[in-house]
Design a protein around this motif. Structure first.
Motif: not given
Length: 261
Positions: A119-140
């Motif tokens: 759950l992402l509450d107002r994450i505003q930096d595009p780089g942060n959002l993309g990195s979180i998605l990448r880590s989430a994917s890698a963690a299954g």
């Protein structure tokens, strides 16, 4: 296959708007995938784009030719842009010359969470959002829920930072996180720097919902009050907090470590 040579071409102008305008992307429900890796990942995991667009001088490069030919075989509309036109569309410095126009997939929002999610509450930096998605994917992790005020997940900058993760997780945007937390079927863990308990002392082997907040303001007070658990990542140095994307990666992989242990 169509060669476009003029700035006045209607299709070229549409592609250029999609590349540079968030409003145009919202209005058309389309976006741009720029670069070989994103295009290959889309073909592999999602399917056919609306358009495959290549730079005229790059169309015979092996990687691009492969994507271009695969798109033609699938019946995708393929477009070649003259170099001076492609340069105004691509946002990748020293890009290799291929992009897709796509409609981002839309997934039904589950009635309640029953598996590990983010759950992402107002994450505003595009780089942060993309990195979180990448880590989430890698963690299954399967589902990522983005509140209103979070950066547009399918913007070109977030897509580049995600490196194909968009096609391996289900992204839900403009979600009312308070309602989602209220009906959650798994514990909601809010990451708060001032929390008393550490992630290393909590049993993460169960399904849970990771909650991360705004880069400056953190998780909202309302969401904190609704979360079942509040945890922190302990620090050894003087830095008062971690970047939210780094925090998310530590959490996801500590959960994986505990499950494997």
């Amino acid at each position: 296959m169509k060669l476009i040579t003029s700035r006045n071409n209607v299709l070229y102008r549409e592609i250029r708007q999609l590349a540079g305008s968030a409003q145009a992307r919202r209005k058309s429900a389309r976006t741009i995938l720029d670069g070989v890796h994103l295009c290959q990942a889309y073909l592999e995991y999602i399917g056919n784009p609306i358009f495959c667009v290549v730079n005229e001088s790059s169309k015979n490069q092996p990687e691009i030719a492969e994507i271009f030919e695969a798109s033609q075989v699938r019946g995708v509309s393929c477009i070649i842009l003259r170099d001076f036109l492609y340069e105004t569309v691509s946002q990748v410095e020293e890009g290799v010359g291929v992009l897709f126009v796509i409609e981002p997939p839309v997934y039904p929002v589950p009635e309640k969470m029953t598996q590990t999610a983010v759950l992402l509450d107002r994450i505003q930096d595009p780089g942060n959002l993309g990195s979180i998605l990448r880590s989430a994917s890698a963690a299954g992790i399967g589902d990522v829920f983005c509140s209103r005020g979070t950066a547009a997940a399918w913007s070109p900058r977030v897509l580049r930072a995600g490196m194909g993760a968009h096609f391996l997780v289900r992204i839900h945007e403009n979600i009312d996180l308070e309602k989602l937390v209220d009906v959650s079927g798994v514990p909601v863990v809010a990451m708060v720097p001032t929390a008393k308990d550490r992630i290393y002392d909590f049993d993460l082997r169960q399904p849970l919902a990771w909650l991360f907040g705004h880069e400056g303001q953190g998780v909202s007070d309302t969401l904190q009050s609704k979360a079942r658990v509040m945890l922190k990542i302990p620090h050894a140095g003087k830095q008062d907090s971690l970047n939210v994307a780094a925090c998310a990666a530590v959490c996801f992989f500590e959960q994986l470590r505990q499950k494997a242990g």
